[in-house]
Design a protein around this motif. Structure first.
Motif, PDB file in Angstrom:
ATOM      1  N   CYS A 337       0.806  -1.231  -0.091  1.00  0.00           N
ATOM      2  CA  CYS A 337       0.036   0.008   0.023  1.00  0.00           C
ATOM      3  C   CYS A 337       1.035   1.275   0.132  1.00  0.00           C
ATOM      4  O   CYS A 337       1.975   1.409   0.671  1.00  0.00           O
ATOM      5  N   GLY A 338       0.321   2.219  -0.770  1.00  0.00           N
ATOM      6  CA  GLY A 338       1.292   3.412  -0.748  1.00  0.00           C
ATOM      7  C   GLY A 338       0.995   4.490   0.560  1.00  0.00           C
ATOM      8  O   GLY A 338       0.537   3.968   1.581  1.00  0.00           O
ATOM      9  N   ASP A 339       1.097   5.639   0.249  1.00  0.00           N
ATOM     10  CA  ASP A 339       1.044   6.578   1.428  1.00  0.00           C
ATOM     11  C   ASP A 339      -0.439   6.957   1.878  1.00  0.00           C
ATOM     12  O   ASP A 339      -0.481   7.729   2.927  1.00  0.00           O
ATOM     13  N   ARG A 340      -1.198   6.373   1.003  1.00  0.00           N
ATOM     14  CA  ARG A 340      -2.489   6.795   1.544  1.00  0.00           C
ATOM     15  C   ARG A 340      -3.503   5.433   1.890  1.00  0.00           C
ATOM     16  O   ARG A 340      -3.212   4.517   1.331  1.00  0.00           O
ATOM     17  N   GLU A 341      -4.160   5.806   2.698  1.00  0.00           N
ATOM     18  CA  GLU A 341      -5.179   4.477   3.001  1.00  0.00           C
ATOM     19  C   GLU A 341      -5.989   4.070   1.752  1.00  0.00           C
ATOM     20  O   GLU A 341      -6.528   4.839   1.194  1.00  0.00           O
ATOM     21  N   THR A 342      -5.897   2.570   1.320  1.00  0.00           N
ATOM     22  CA  THR A 342      -6.454   2.134   0.131  1.00  0.00           C
ATOM     23  C   THR A 342      -7.651   1.320   0.556  1.00  0.00           C
ATOM     24  O   THR A 342      -7.471   0.411   1.590  1.00  0.00           O
ATOM     25  N   PHE A 343      -8.648   1.355  -0.316  1.00  0.00           N
ATOM     26  CA  PHE A 343      -9.734   0.447  -0.287  1.00  0.00           C
ATOM     27  C   PHE A 343      -9.716  -0.476  -1.551  1.00  0.00           C
ATOM     28  O   PHE A 343     -10.111   0.174  -2.477  1.00  0.00           O
ATOM     29  N   ARG A 375      -9.802  -2.860   3.662  1.00  0.00           N
ATOM     30  CA  ARG A 375      -8.968  -1.870   4.057  1.00  0.00           C
ATOM     31  C   ARG A 375      -7.649  -1.965   4.172  1.00  0.00           C
ATOM     32  O   ARG A 375      -7.157  -2.893   4.655  1.00  0.00           O
ATOM     33  N   ARG A 376      -6.652  -1.124   3.663  1.00  0.00           N
ATOM     34  CA  ARG A 376      -5.352  -1.413   3.696  1.00  0.00           C
ATOM     35  C   ARG A 376      -4.837   0.145   4.260  1.00  0.00           C
ATOM     36  O   ARG A 376      -4.932   1.131   3.772  1.00  0.00           O
ATOM     37  N   ARG A 377      -3.976  -0.247   5.367  1.00  0.00           N
ATOM     38  CA  ARG A 377      -3.434   1.008   5.915  1.00  0.00           C
ATOM     39  C   ARG A 377      -2.458   1.442   5.169  1.00  0.00           C
ATOM     40  O   ARG A 377      -1.615   0.812   4.528  1.00  0.00           O
ATOM     41  N   PRO A 378      -1.734   2.823   5.294  1.00  0.00           N
ATOM     42  CA  PRO A 378      -0.708   3.565   4.701  1.00  0.00           C
ATOM     43  C   PRO A 378       0.571   2.646   5.082  1.00  0.00           C
ATOM     44  O   PRO A 378       0.650   2.438   6.048  1.00  0.00           O
ATOM     45  N   ALA A 380       1.245  -0.463   4.186  1.00  0.00           N
ATOM     46  CA  ALA A 380       1.026  -1.785   4.384  1.00  0.00           C
ATOM     47  C   ALA A 380       1.941  -2.548   3.606  1.00  0.00           C
ATOM     48  O   ALA A 380       2.110  -2.216   2.261  1.00  0.00           O
ATOM     49  N   LYS A 381       2.547  -3.503   3.872  1.00  0.00           N
ATOM     50  CA  LYS A 381       3.460  -4.337   3.124  1.00  0.00           C
ATOM     51  C   LYS A 381       2.515  -5.386   2.517  1.00  0.00           C
ATOM     52  O   LYS A 381       1.437  -5.669   2.729  1.00  0.00           O
ATOM     53  N   ALA A 382       3.227  -5.833   1.295  1.00  0.00           N
ATOM     54  CA  ALA A 382       2.460  -6.971   0.429  1.00  0.00           C
ATOM     55  C   ALA A 382       2.384  -7.937   1.386  1.00  0.00           C
ATOM     56  O   ALA A 382       3.222  -8.451   2.241  1.00  0.00           O
ATOM     57  N   GLU A 383       1.297  -8.880   1.141  1.00  0.00           N
ATOM     58  CA  GLU A 383       1.126 -10.018   1.804  1.00  0.00           C
ATOM     59  C   GLU A 383       0.651 -11.453   1.047  1.00  0.00           C
ATOM     60  O   GLU A 383       0.008 -11.030   0.092  1.00  0.00           O
ATOM     61  N   PRO A 384       1.063 -12.413   1.348  1.00  0.00           N
ATOM     62  CA  PRO A 384       0.356 -13.551   0.548  1.00  0.00           C
ATOM     63  C   PRO A 384      -0.873 -13.941   0.815  1.00  0.00           C
ATOM     64  O   PRO A 384      -1.502 -13.214   1.718  1.00  0.00           O
ATOM     65  N   ALA A 385      -1.563 -14.748  -0.275  1.00  0.00           N
ATOM     66  CA  ALA A 385      -2.792 -15.094   0.050  1.00  0.00           C
ATOM     67  C   ALA A 385      -3.370 -15.801   1.250  1.00  0.00           C
ATOM     68  O   ALA A 385      -2.040 -16.269   1.852  1.00  0.00           O
TER      69      ALA A 385
END
Length: 394
Positions: A337-343, A375-378, A380-385
């Motif tokens: 996730c980048g620097d903005r909260e992402t949906f 919801r992904r926090r600013p 946030a690192k990549a995560e596996p399935a």
């Protein structure tokens, strides 16, 4: 620019009920009660039978088999006050008033009828099969408290109060203004070069109704300041909330923030989220105006995040119920996730949340099957399935 949580808090603060009104019972479905519903009388109004069978006196029961003459009949809706003679039975049906003197109803399956006599041939057990007067509620009892949404269950209980009218919170009146020279009505875009179907306002209109708002009207308008200003002034006269779609950014053809005679008093001018950063909310005079981005996905996501709690609160509902996140498993790998909260749009499946094949803010194809926002926090690192995520029903 503020963060998502701060924007939600400001929406909650702005979402104050608009007042109450008295409506006929038939117009109450889906509304929020402003005053509790109290019972006009007790229920049951008198002792009534819980079964089809025969009303008898306990003192007249004998060893099986025994018989009694049938002295009368009581059906649902019959006036109370009938009396059971000693040494007899009364034919009775479910919901019917129990005749005075009877203290038990024996179900018909344990009897055999022969003309004007009934024979009791099987054990009747301990149950008396009588609903006593007032056993459900008493006159003046609160049957449905204020603040409850009148869904199909609450309406059933409210109807039992025998009230022809109910006091409910007023629905927010909403006018939707969709802006853009490129927009055409669905079915007409193919006939004009450069046109695209105006797809957002029909969805937002349906969303407004679903969230308890009263849609006054929706308009499709060109990017002409004079036309927009007149439409905006008229909307402020008619609505509690004006929803502007498009023209929310800072381009030379983005006018939605500047067409009002009084300058907007911003609740927030934009929010650090993706998609939907240009979303804004403001007081204009004594009305509320929400600006949604013109891109379809951005518009629908920001409507779900901010318009839903705003409408709920204005209509007297519980704002927090429109802002609830759940926990679930994402069946797909999650990007960083980048620097903005992402949906992220997703659909709910038996094996977890499945990401939409396109997360572009202008994508429309995946909207019809997306029913969750992850919801992904600013940062946030990549995560596996298989990662656990917070999500909102979309």
């Amino acid at each position: 620019m503020i963060g998502f949580e701060e924007a939600l808090a400001r929406v909650k603060a702005a979402a104050r009920p608009l007042g109450s009104e008295i409506v006929p019972f038939g117009q109450a479905p889906g509304r929020i009660l402003a005053e509790p519903v109290t019972a006009r009388f007790r229920m049951p109004r008198t002792n009534v039978s819980a079964m089809d069978g025969y009303a008898v006196r306990e003192s007249d029961l004998g060893d099986l088999p025994f018989s009694l003459p049938v002295a009368g009949e009581s059906a649902a809706g019959a006036p109370p006050g009938q009396a059971l003679p000693e040494g007899s039975a009364y034919r009775i049906f479910t919901g019917a008033p129990v005749p005075e003197g009877a203290d038990r109803v024996i179900v018909q399956e344990n009897t055999e009828r022969d003309a004007e006599r009934v024979t009791f041939v099987r054990p009747h057990g301990r149950g008396r099969n009588i609903r006593t007067a007032g056993s459900d509620f008493q006159a003046g009892d609160v049957l449905v408290p204020a603040g409850v949404e009148l869904d199909w269950r609450a309406l059933t209980t409210a109807a039992a109060a025998d009230r022809a009218e109910l006091c409910v919170y007023r629905q927010p009146r909403v006018v939707i203004l969709a802006t853009g020279d490129e927009l055409a009505a669905p079915g007409e875009a193919h006939a004009r070069a450069g046109a695209i179907p105006e797809s957002v306002s029909p969805g937002i209109a349906a969303f407004v109704r679903q969230q308890g708002g009263h849609l006054v009207r929706r308009e499709r308008l060109p990017d002409e300041p004079d036309v927009l200003a007149k439409a905006a002034a008229r909307a402020l006269e008619e609505a509690d909330l004006v929803v502007m779609i498009g023209g929310a950014s800072v381009g030379e053809r983005d006018f939605s923030r500047s067409v009002f005679a009084a300058p907007p008093d911003y609740v927030f001018p934009k929010v650090a989220i993706k998609p939907g950063k240009p979303v804004w909310l403001a007081h204009v005079s004594d009305r509320l105006v929400m600006g949604l981005p013109g891109n379809p996905t951005s518009a629908l996501v920001t409507a779900r995040l901010f318009l839903a709690p705003l409408l709920r609160g204005l209509g007297g509902g519980d704002v927090t119920k429109a802002m609830t996140f759940k926990q679930g498993i994402c069946a797909d790998p999650l990007p960083a996730c980048g620097d903005r909260e992402t949906f992220l749009r997703a659909r709910r499946a038996d094996h977890g949340l499945v990401l939409a094949d396109s997360q572009d803010s202008s994508s429309q194809r995946s909207l019809a099957v997306s029913d969750a926002l992850i919801r992904r926090r600013p940062g946030a690192k990549a995560e596996p399935a298989g990662a656990m995520v917070a999500f909102m029903v979309f």
